[in-house]
Motif scaffolding. Structure first.
Motif, PDB file in Angstrom:
ATOM      1  N   LEU A   1       1.001  -1.057   0.084  1.00 26.52           N
ATOM      2  CA  LEU A   1      -0.067   0.056   0.134  1.00 26.52           C
ATOM      3  C   LEU A   1       0.973   1.407   0.003  1.00 26.52           C
ATOM      4  O   LEU A   1       1.797   1.333   1.027  1.00 26.52           O
ATOM      5  N   THR A   2       0.712   2.075  -0.854  1.00 24.23           N
ATOM      6  CA  THR A   2       1.639   3.400  -0.998  1.00 24.23           C
ATOM      7  C   THR A   2       0.514   4.618  -1.105  1.00 24.23           C
ATOM      8  O   THR A   2      -0.236   4.521  -1.511  1.00 24.23           O
ATOM      9  N   ALA A   3       1.149   5.498  -0.186  1.00 21.13           N
ATOM     10  CA  ALA A   3       0.409   6.625  -0.363  1.00 21.13           C
ATOM     11  C   ALA A   3       0.233   7.382  -1.522  1.00 21.13           C
ATOM     12  O   ALA A   3       1.247   7.199  -2.261  1.00 21.13           O
ATOM     13  N   PRO A   4      -0.777   7.880  -2.099  1.00 21.42           N
ATOM     14  CA  PRO A   4      -0.742   8.668  -3.341  1.00 21.42           C
ATOM     15  C   PRO A   4       0.187   9.709  -3.283  1.00 21.42           C
ATOM     16  O   PRO A   4       0.514  10.380  -2.201  1.00 21.42           O
ATOM     17  N   ALA A   5       0.740   9.897  -4.689  1.00 21.65           N
ATOM     18  CA  ALA A   5       2.092  10.882  -4.582  1.00 21.65           C
ATOM     19  C   ALA A   5       1.437  12.349  -4.489  1.00 21.65           C
ATOM     20  O   ALA A   5       2.192  13.377  -4.085  1.00 21.65           O
ATOM     21  N   PHE A   6       0.216  12.636  -5.000  1.00 24.25           N
ATOM     22  CA  PHE A   6      -0.595  13.857  -4.854  1.00 24.25           C
ATOM     23  C   PHE A   6      -1.801  13.854  -3.909  1.00 24.25           C
ATOM     24  O   PHE A   6      -2.399  12.932  -4.178  1.00 24.25           O
ATOM     25  N   GLY A   7      -1.957  14.837  -3.276  1.00 22.03           N
ATOM     26  CA  GLY A   7      -3.056  14.857  -2.346  1.00 22.03           C
ATOM     27  C   GLY A   7      -4.542  14.946  -3.373  1.00 22.03           C
ATOM     28  O   GLY A   7      -4.242  15.460  -4.445  1.00 22.03           O
ATOM     29  N   PRO A   8      -5.558  15.107  -2.704  1.00 25.68           N
ATOM     30  CA  PRO A   8      -6.767  14.976  -3.496  1.00 25.68           C
ATOM     31  C   PRO A   8      -7.300  16.187  -3.955  1.00 25.68           C
ATOM     32  O   PRO A   8      -8.015  16.320  -4.890  1.00 25.68           O
ATOM     33  N   ASP A   9      -6.608  17.341  -3.503  1.00 21.51           N
ATOM     34  CA  ASP A   9      -6.900  18.548  -4.101  1.00 21.51           C
ATOM     35  C   ASP A   9      -5.865  18.942  -5.271  1.00 21.51           C
ATOM     36  O   ASP A   9      -6.043  20.150  -5.850  1.00 21.51           O
ATOM     37  N   SER A  10      -4.937  18.111  -5.528  1.00 19.60           N
ATOM     38  CA  SER A  10      -3.890  18.486  -6.551  1.00 19.60           C
ATOM     39  C   SER A  10      -4.467  17.924  -8.080  1.00 19.60           C
ATOM     40  O   SER A  10      -5.252  16.999  -8.078  1.00 19.60           O
ATOM     41  N   ARG A  11      -4.203  18.872  -9.193  1.00 22.79           N
ATOM     42  CA  ARG A  11      -4.656  18.352 -10.374  1.00 22.79           C
ATOM     43  C   ARG A  11      -3.909  17.090 -10.737  1.00 22.79           C
ATOM     44  O   ARG A  11      -4.446  16.548 -11.565  1.00 22.79           O
ATOM     45  N   TYR A  12      -2.923  16.662 -10.279  1.00 20.57           N
ATOM     46  CA  TYR A  12      -2.141  15.315 -10.498  1.00 20.57           C
ATOM     47  C   TYR A  12      -2.775  14.262  -9.548  1.00 20.57           C
ATOM     48  O   TYR A  12      -2.150  13.221  -9.685  1.00 20.57           O
ATOM     49  N   HIS A  13      -3.676  14.371  -8.762  1.00 19.92           N
ATOM     50  CA  HIS A  13      -4.211  13.331  -7.968  1.00 19.92           C
ATOM     51  C   HIS A  13      -4.622  12.257  -8.766  1.00 19.92           C
ATOM     52  O   HIS A  13      -5.360  12.349  -9.526  1.00 19.92           O
ATOM     53  N   GLY A  14      -4.270  11.033  -8.562  1.00 21.92           N
ATOM     54  CA  GLY A  14      -4.857   9.760  -9.435  1.00 21.92           C
ATOM     55  C   GLY A  14      -4.000   9.460 -10.395  1.00 21.92           C
ATOM     56  O   GLY A  14      -4.286   8.425 -11.000  1.00 21.92           O
ATOM     57  N   LEU A  15      -3.019  10.306 -11.010  1.00 19.31           N
ATOM     58  CA  LEU A  15      -2.306  10.199 -12.014  1.00 19.31           C
ATOM     59  C   LEU A  15      -1.054   9.197 -11.746  1.00 19.31           C
ATOM     60  O   LEU A  15      -0.375   9.043 -10.534  1.00 19.31           O
ATOM     61  N   ASP A  16      -0.809   8.249 -12.507  1.00 16.33           N
ATOM     62  CA  ASP A  16       0.339   7.383 -12.459  1.00 16.33           C
ATOM     63  C   ASP A  16       1.892   7.958 -12.631  1.00 16.33           C
ATOM     64  O   ASP A  16       1.845   8.878 -13.186  1.00 16.33           O
ATOM     65  N   ILE A  17       2.678   7.520 -11.761  1.00 17.19           N
ATOM     66  CA  ILE A  17       4.233   8.019 -11.986  1.00 17.19           C
ATOM     67  C   ILE A  17       4.843   6.817 -12.592  1.00 17.19           C
ATOM     68  O   ILE A  17       4.403   5.793 -12.412  1.00 17.19           O
ATOM     69  N   ALA A  18       5.297   7.271 -13.741  1.00 15.42           N
ATOM     70  CA  ALA A  18       6.064   6.458 -14.419  1.00 15.42           C
ATOM     71  C   ALA A  18       7.765   6.518 -14.430  1.00 15.42           C
ATOM     72  O   ALA A  18       8.113   7.522 -13.957  1.00 15.42           O
ATOM     73  N   GLN A  19       8.384   5.705 -14.963  1.00 14.69           N
ATOM     74  CA  GLN A  19      10.094   5.615 -14.747  1.00 14.69           C
ATOM     75  C   GLN A  19      10.538   5.494 -16.132  1.00 14.69           C
ATOM     76  O   GLN A  19       9.981   4.961 -17.227  1.00 14.69           O
ATOM     77  N   TRP A  20      11.401   6.319 -16.552  1.00 10.83           N
ATOM     78  CA  TRP A  20      12.324   6.352 -17.594  1.00 10.83           C
ATOM     79  C   TRP A  20      13.727   6.292 -17.304  1.00 10.83           C
ATOM     80  O   TRP A  20      14.106   6.904 -16.407  1.00 10.83           O
TER      81      TRP A  20
END
Length: 120
Positions: A14-33
């Protein structure tokens, strides 16, 4: 000392979301390159702006000289960092597009998907 909550979350994947629920980025995936030299970079996957018809109009604001979108967000939404909600509701990418022209109308919208407002 290990944070027991963090240890529990890691042990149970279980990981905490990277962005809070009031962020425009909430729920977006973090990818690696991975760069050619092997260095890994993390990035947020692309965010698509929802269609403006997904937002009900709560009220409208006529742009006056000196208006700024962060000030409008503070005035109507209670938080200047929520300016992106005004951008989404009006279908603009650059925030200054909302206040560049005196006399233009800015829609103050309800959150996406919330029914009601002046449009119904």
């Amino acid at each position: 000392m290990t944070d027991p909550i963090k240890a529990f979350m890691q042990a149970n994947a279980l990981t905490a979301p990277a962005f809070g629920p009031d962020s425009r980025y909430h729920g977006l995936d973090i990818a690696q390159w991975t760069r050619p030299d092997g260095t890994q970079l993390s990035f947020v996957r692309r965010r698509f702006i929802p269609p403006t018809e997904n937002f009900g109009t709560q009220q409208e604001h006529r742009v006056e000289a000196g208006d700024r979108v962060d000030n409008l967000a503070a005035r109507y939404l209670g938080d200047p960092q929520q300016f992106w909600r005004l951008c989404d509701g009006n279908g603009v990418i650059r925030p200054e597009e909302l206040t560049d022209t005196v006399g233009e109308t800015v829609r103050i919208t309800l959150p996406e998907g919330v029914p009601g407002g002046l449009d119904e």
